[in-house]
Design an enzyme around this catalytic site. Structure first.
Site, PDB file in Angstrom:
ATOM      1  N   GLY A 115       1.575  20.522-136.986  1.00  0.00           N
ATOM      2  CA  GLY A 115       0.842  19.192-136.531  1.00  0.00           C
ATOM      3  C   GLY A 115      -0.262  19.237-135.736  1.00  0.00           C
ATOM      4  O   GLY A 115      -0.561  20.472-135.119  1.00  0.00           O
ATOM      5  N   LYS A 116      -1.080  18.263-135.538  1.00  0.00           N
ATOM      6  CA  LYS A 116      -2.252  18.309-134.657  1.00  0.00           C
ATOM      7  C   LYS A 116      -2.569  16.806-134.311  1.00  0.00           C
ATOM      8  O   LYS A 116      -2.344  16.070-135.011  1.00  0.00           O
ATOM      9  CB  LYS A 116      -3.369  19.125-135.269  1.00  0.00           C
ATOM     10  CG  LYS A 116      -4.189  19.748-134.060  1.00  0.00           C
ATOM     11  CD  LYS A 116      -3.664  20.889-133.620  1.00  0.00           C
ATOM     12  CE  LYS A 116      -4.571  21.885-132.321  1.00  0.00           C
ATOM     13  NZ  LYS A 116      -3.877  22.929-132.124  1.00  0.00           N
ATOM     14  N   GLY A 117      -3.106  16.737-133.238  1.00  0.00           N
ATOM     15  CA  GLY A 117      -3.622  15.280-132.888  1.00  0.00           C
ATOM     16  C   GLY A 117      -4.795  15.413-131.967  1.00  0.00           C
ATOM     17  O   GLY A 117      -5.352  16.440-131.461  1.00  0.00           O
TER      18      GLY A 117
END
Ligand code: NAD
Length: 428
Positions: free
Chosen positions: A117-119
């Site tokens: 994931g990444k944000g």
């Protein structure tokens, strides 16, 4: 209320620099060699979930600003999504998607039970006050509350976010949950459930795999020369650990110039000099040289640990290192891969080389969930075991399938994730 303009697409002028296109090119090459069927390729290529939020923040002067934030979960096939959150003006959905997929492959290469994931939030953290940053972080956390959690998606620090940011996220998530949940993020302060050894982990991992690669050339740490780009968390830690272990750091490259000493730089003294003067330049224990001259000098090891896209099709032919250890994420564009391969450079690809950080993040999550904390020696021993095992897996795979290390790392990772998806089946 001011709504931010649509996200900038900073790569339109040069598609080679678009991290999503680089990620897709490497994915395509590995998927083809693995002979993955079209359906599985579609599943692996598509992010599982993408969340976009518009985050209203009360500024110190009483105005309201609205920032755009993202959280992309590329895959949850092998476990909760895992990956950092970055704050920067040029964050884009394409960039976050690429970084999220890299996390899936990185966790699979190291066989850690996480997905990717990444944000990110589009903002300029340098002009926001600590209070504004805290309010923005807490509101963002609240808006993605349903989509994160110890079993769901576990964020961590990335560009312009740090231990304090993680403490705010952990607190906001815990307040909304009604009880303290330390395992919702990693990279926290030790006093809030952080792990010993986490700040050094990425640099330490780089050192471990570099040493393994050196052995293949009949070299060892006591004679190896190293050029490092970036004197921050990854590069600074790697430089310090490597110098202590006997490596000779002959040049350090920063954004404002480079310093060089053929006999090896005194890294501790250089760090002190930078702290006092704000720059690595004009260091008494070395000479100032041009950044390009340093980056392309003859060396056993080149360790880019600053930013993405520093090795491209325009400059890859100038590299004169035996080993390229990719401490940064995406320092090499996909178009430069074949040039490095033709030059016979031994590449330790980013999804392997810098995986020490996520490995100790995994240890942090395990310790939080156990409520039982390890000493630093145990963390480092277990990190070493995973890094050496992953290095050997990738190199053996490359030799068996007669591909370069990066392709091998991607093939190994895709194969593991595809296998998990096959075992689980497609839920309908
Ligand atoms: P950082 O901000 O702590 O350090 C980056 C350093 O690079 C800074 O000292 C900066 O001045 C320098 N720099 C910036 N532009 C430069 C340029 N053009 N030339 C030379 N130096 C330049 O960041 P970091 O946490 O060390 O991360 C560096 C890279 O490693 C990023 O690509 C990041 O995504 C990746 N990475 C970091 C971790 C981690 O645990 N911190 C883990 C995996 C990957």
């Amino acid at each position: 209320m001011l709504v931010e303009s649509p996200p900038v697409q900073p790569y339109l002028h040069d598609p080679e620099l678009n991290p999503l296109l680089s990620a897709e090119a490497r994915f395509d090459a590995a998927a083809q060699l693995l002979g993955l069927d079209d359906g599985m390729q579609k599943v692996l290529r598509s992010p599982s979930r993408e969340v976009t939020v518009h985050i209203p923040v009360l500024l110190d002067d009483g105005r309201i600003e609205v920032f755009t934030g993202y959280r992309v979960q590329h895959s949850i096939a092998r476990g909760p999504a895992k990956g950092g959150i970055r704050y920067a003006p040029d964050v884009s959905l394409d960039e976050v998607r690429a970084l999220a997929s890299w996390m899936t492959w990185k966790c699979a290469v190291t066989n850690i039970p996480f997905g990717g994931g990444k944000g990110g939030i589009i903002c300029d953290p340098l002009i926001l006050s600590p209070g504004e940053l805290e309010r923005m972080t807490r509101r963002y956390t609240s808006q993605i509350f349903e989509f994160i959690g110890p079993e769901v998606d576990v964020p961590a620090p990335d560009m312009n976010t740090n231990e304090q940011t993680m403490a705010w996220i952990m607190d906001t998530y815990s307040m909304r949950s009604g009880h303290t949940q330390t395992a919702v993020v990693t990279g926290k302060p030790i006093d809030l459930g952080g792990s010993r050894g986490r700040p050094e982990a990425t640099g330490r991992g780089c050192m471990i795999v570099t040493e393994q690669a050196l052995r293949r050339f009949g070299l060892d740490r006591s004679t190896a020369s190293v050029v490092i780009q970036g004197f921050g968390n990854v590069g600074g830690m790697a430089a310090n650990l490597m110098a202590n272990a006997g490596f000779k750091i002959i040049a350090l490259v920063e954004w404002d110039g480079a310093v060089h000493n053929d006999k090896g730089l005194d890294i501790k003294a250089l760090a002190k000099h930078r702290k006092e003067t704000g720059s690595i330049l004009d260091f008494a224990g070395g000479e100032n040289i041009d950044r390009e001259e340093a980056f392309f000098m003859e060396t056993d090891v080149l360790l880019p640990a600053a930013k993405e896209n520093v090795i491209t099709s325009h400059n890859a032919s100038k590299i004169r290192a035996k080993i390229l250890c990719e401490g940064a994420n995406g320092p090499t564009t996909a178009a430069a891969d074949s040039i490095l391969r033709d030059k016979g450079i031994f590449v330790i690809p980013d999804i392997l080389a810098n995986a020490g950080g996520v490995t100790v993040s995994y240890f942090e999550w395990v310790q939080d969930r156990q409520g039982y904390f390890w000493n630093e020696q145990l963390v480092n021993e277990r990190l070493q075991e995973i890094m050496i095992g992953s290095f050997n897996d990738v190199v053996a795979y490359a030799e068996k399938h007669k591909v370069d290390n990066r392709t091998a790392a991607y093939m190994l990772a895709l194969d593991r994730v595809a296998f998990a998806i096959k075992l689980r089946g497609i839920y309908a």
